[in-house]
Write a protein that holds these residues in place. Structure first.
Motif, PDB file in Angstrom:
ATOM      1  N   GLN A  94       0.824  -1.213   0.000  1.00 34.96           N
ATOM      2  CA  GLN A  94       0.000   0.000   0.000  1.00 34.96           C
ATOM      3  C   GLN A  94       0.857   1.262   0.000  1.00 34.96           C
ATOM      4  N   GLU A  95       2.096   1.148   0.369  1.00 39.48           N
ATOM      5  CA  GLU A  95       2.974   2.317   0.335  1.00 39.48           C
ATOM      6  C   GLU A  95       3.621   2.514  -1.035  1.00 39.48           C
ATOM      7  N   LEU A  96       3.516   1.520  -1.870  1.00 37.15           N
ATOM      8  CA  LEU A  96       4.104   1.652  -3.215  1.00 37.15           C
ATOM      9  C   LEU A  96       3.279   2.613  -4.063  1.00 37.15           C
ATOM     10  N   PRO A  97       3.915   3.264  -5.026  1.00 42.07           N
ATOM     11  CA  PRO A  97       3.128   4.062  -5.986  1.00 42.07           C
ATOM     12  C   PRO A  97       2.156   3.154  -6.750  1.00 42.07           C
ATOM     13  N   ASP A  98       1.053   3.762  -7.177  1.00 40.86           N
ATOM     14  CA  ASP A  98       0.010   2.980  -7.851  1.00 40.86           C
ATOM     15  C   ASP A  98       0.544   2.274  -9.101  1.00 40.86           C
ATOM     16  N   GLU A  99       1.351   2.993  -9.880  1.00 42.04           N
ATOM     17  CA  GLU A  99       1.818   2.425 -11.141  1.00 42.04           C
ATOM     18  C   GLU A  99       2.735   1.218 -10.921  1.00 42.04           C
ATOM     19  N   GLN A 100       3.465   1.215  -9.776  1.00 47.66           N
ATOM     20  CA  GLN A 100       4.320   0.061  -9.478  1.00 47.66           C
ATOM     21  C   GLN A 100       3.511  -1.071  -8.841  1.00 47.66           C
ATOM     22  N   ARG A 101       2.588  -0.709  -8.002  1.00 44.40           N
ATOM     23  CA  ARG A 101       1.825  -1.727  -7.277  1.00 44.40           C
ATOM     24  C   ARG A 101       0.953  -2.550  -8.232  1.00 44.40           C
ATOM     25  N   GLU A 102       0.300  -1.890  -9.179  1.00 47.49           N
ATOM     26  CA  GLU A 102      -0.597  -2.638 -10.068  1.00 47.49           C
ATOM     27  C   GLU A 102       0.178  -3.623 -10.940  1.00 47.49           C
ATOM     28  N   VAL A 103       1.417  -3.236 -11.291  1.00 44.10           N
ATOM     29  CA  VAL A 103       2.228  -4.144 -12.108  1.00 44.10           C
ATOM     30  C   VAL A 103       2.660  -5.353 -11.280  1.00 44.10           C
ATOM     31  N   ILE A 104       3.049  -5.116 -10.052  1.00 37.99           N
ATOM     32  CA  ILE A 104       3.519  -6.210  -9.203  1.00 37.99           C
ATOM     33  C   ILE A 104       2.377  -7.166  -8.861  1.00 37.99           C
ATOM     34  N   VAL A 105       1.224  -6.613  -8.526  1.00 35.51           N
ATOM     35  CA  VAL A 105       0.070  -7.471  -8.188  1.00 35.51           C
ATOM     36  C   VAL A 105      -0.362  -8.293  -9.393  1.00 35.51           C
ATOM     37  N   ALA A 106      -0.431  -7.634 -10.548  1.00 35.46           N
ATOM     38  CA  ALA A 106      -0.868  -8.361 -11.745  1.00 35.46           C
ATOM     39  C   ALA A 106       0.118  -9.463 -12.117  1.00 35.46           C
ATOM     40  N   LYS A 107       1.403  -9.241 -11.865  1.00 33.33           N
ATOM     41  CA  LYS A 107       2.390 -10.252 -12.265  1.00 33.33           C
ATOM     42  C   LYS A 107       2.547 -11.355 -11.217  1.00 33.33           C
TER      43      LYS A 107
END
Lengths: 151, 212
Positions: A94-107
């Motif tokens: 939740q502390e990650l930027p949105d653009e990084q978090r969505e990529v990590i979750v999706a992968k």
């Protein structure tokens, strides 16, 4: 449904307070679609992302007002076997930027390829890869884990 | 770009299990089953529906075409003659060839309606009928006998349909007189009137009715 439901809810929880509703709408849309997509996983992640962003835009003010009193919800099931603490993982994500978090979750949890994520987000694969690496580096730093490249 | 292999740290992150889904699975399964039944029913009913649509379109097109053909006035097609036209043309051409072989030159046929007197009639047939003059005269006599009969029949009509009495008599007398003159039964009218008045008496019974 069992394969994609939980990762999709985790993915949608980045933007909305009611990810289950978004995921359920996406599944209903998938059921009613005329031509079944070749890759239903990618299709679902794309639809969930669009719906979540729309819901986030419409409920931004309300969410900002409620966020101050809202309790941080856990994103992962608690387990003593995992080396990484689930609460810490939730907080780190939740502390990650949105653009990084969505990529990590999706992968990592959605098992989507970088190419699929790039198409979903609307950027190049290189950009997605760069965001992914940056997010992983942030998490590794957060957990003080020696990130040894297996390559 | 090839997918990079996950590191140990990434694999550990990926092993974290997301919170269980809270979506209504039963509702989704019910919707999925309902949709599959609907899709199967639509696929099953697609073929008869399409056959019906094609049949309806074809019937409409055929009806419109037939009504257009029936409503269009018939016009001769000069480029494509019919069988009847071809047959008549062949017959006419054969007759013309025969007549051309029998006569030195093609002459127009006499107009029987125009020739109201025996000389005119004989004049008109003289170049057309390949007969001697005597035969032409007999032919003219027969023709005017028929003419006299038709005049008599016409005189039997009611008065309103008849020409005036004087005109009818004058026409009849003149025609018969000319006919007799042509047949060489009487001298010319002027001469017969002055020299042989009994000739009129033989024909008309009395010389008082002679108009000229």
């Amino acid at each position: 449904m069992d394969r994609y439901a939980a990762p999709l809810e985790l993915f949608a929880s980045q933007w909305t307070q009611s990810p289950a509703d978004i995921v359920q709408e996406a599944f209903i849309e998938l059921i009613r679609t005329e031509s079944f997509p070749d890759d239903p996983g990618a299709w679902l992640f794309k639809v969930v992302r669009n719906k979540s962003l729309n819901a986030a835009r419409s409920g931004r003010r309300r969410r900002e007002r409620e966020s101050s009193v809202a309790k941080r919800e856990a994103l992962f099931e608690p387990s003593s076997l995992d080396a990484i603490n689930t609460e810490e993982a939730t907080a780190a994500l939740q502390e990650l930027p949105d653009e990084q978090r969505e990529v990590i979750v999706a992968k990592l949890w959605g098992n989507q390829t970088l190419e699929t994520i790039a198409e979903m987000v609307g950027v190049s694969v290189a950009t997605v890869h760069r965001r992914y690496m940056a997010g992983i580096e942030s998490l590794r730093t957060r957990f003080q884990v020696k990130w040894t490249n297996q390559d | 770009m090839d997918e990079p292999r996950l590191t140990e740290f990434e694999q550990q992150l990926g092993r974290l299990e997301p919170i269980g889904s809270q979506i209504d699975r039963d509702a989704l399964l019910f919707l999925a089953g309902q949709q599959s039944v609907r899709t199967e029913r639509e696929n099953r009913s697609k073929l008869p529906q399409r056959v019906w649509q094609v049949w309806a379109l074809s019937a409409t097109a055929a009806t419109l075409l037939l009504s257009w053909q029936l409503g269009r006035p018939k016009q001769p097609n000069p480029s494509v003659p019919s069988q009847t036209q071809i047959a008549s043309e062949v017959t006419a051409s054969s007759v013309d060839a025969t007549a051309l072989a029998n006569t030195p030159q093609q002459q127009p046929k006499p107009d029987f309606a125009v020739a109201r007197s025996a000389p005119a009639f004989r004049e008109s047939i003289s170049s057309w009928l390949p007969l001697p003059a005597v035969a032409q005269t007999e032919f003219a006599a027969n023709r005017f006998q028929i003419l006299q009969q038709s005049i008599d029949q016409r005189n039997q009509l009611p008065l309103q349909y008849q020409p005036r009495q004087e005109e009818r008599r004058l026409r009849t007398v003149k025609t018969l007189a000319e006919m007799r003159h042509d047949l060489a039964l009487d001298p010319p009218l002027s001469e017969s009137n002055s020299q042989n008045p009994t000739a009129w008496s033989r024909i008309f019974g009395t010389s008082q009715e002679r108009p000229l």
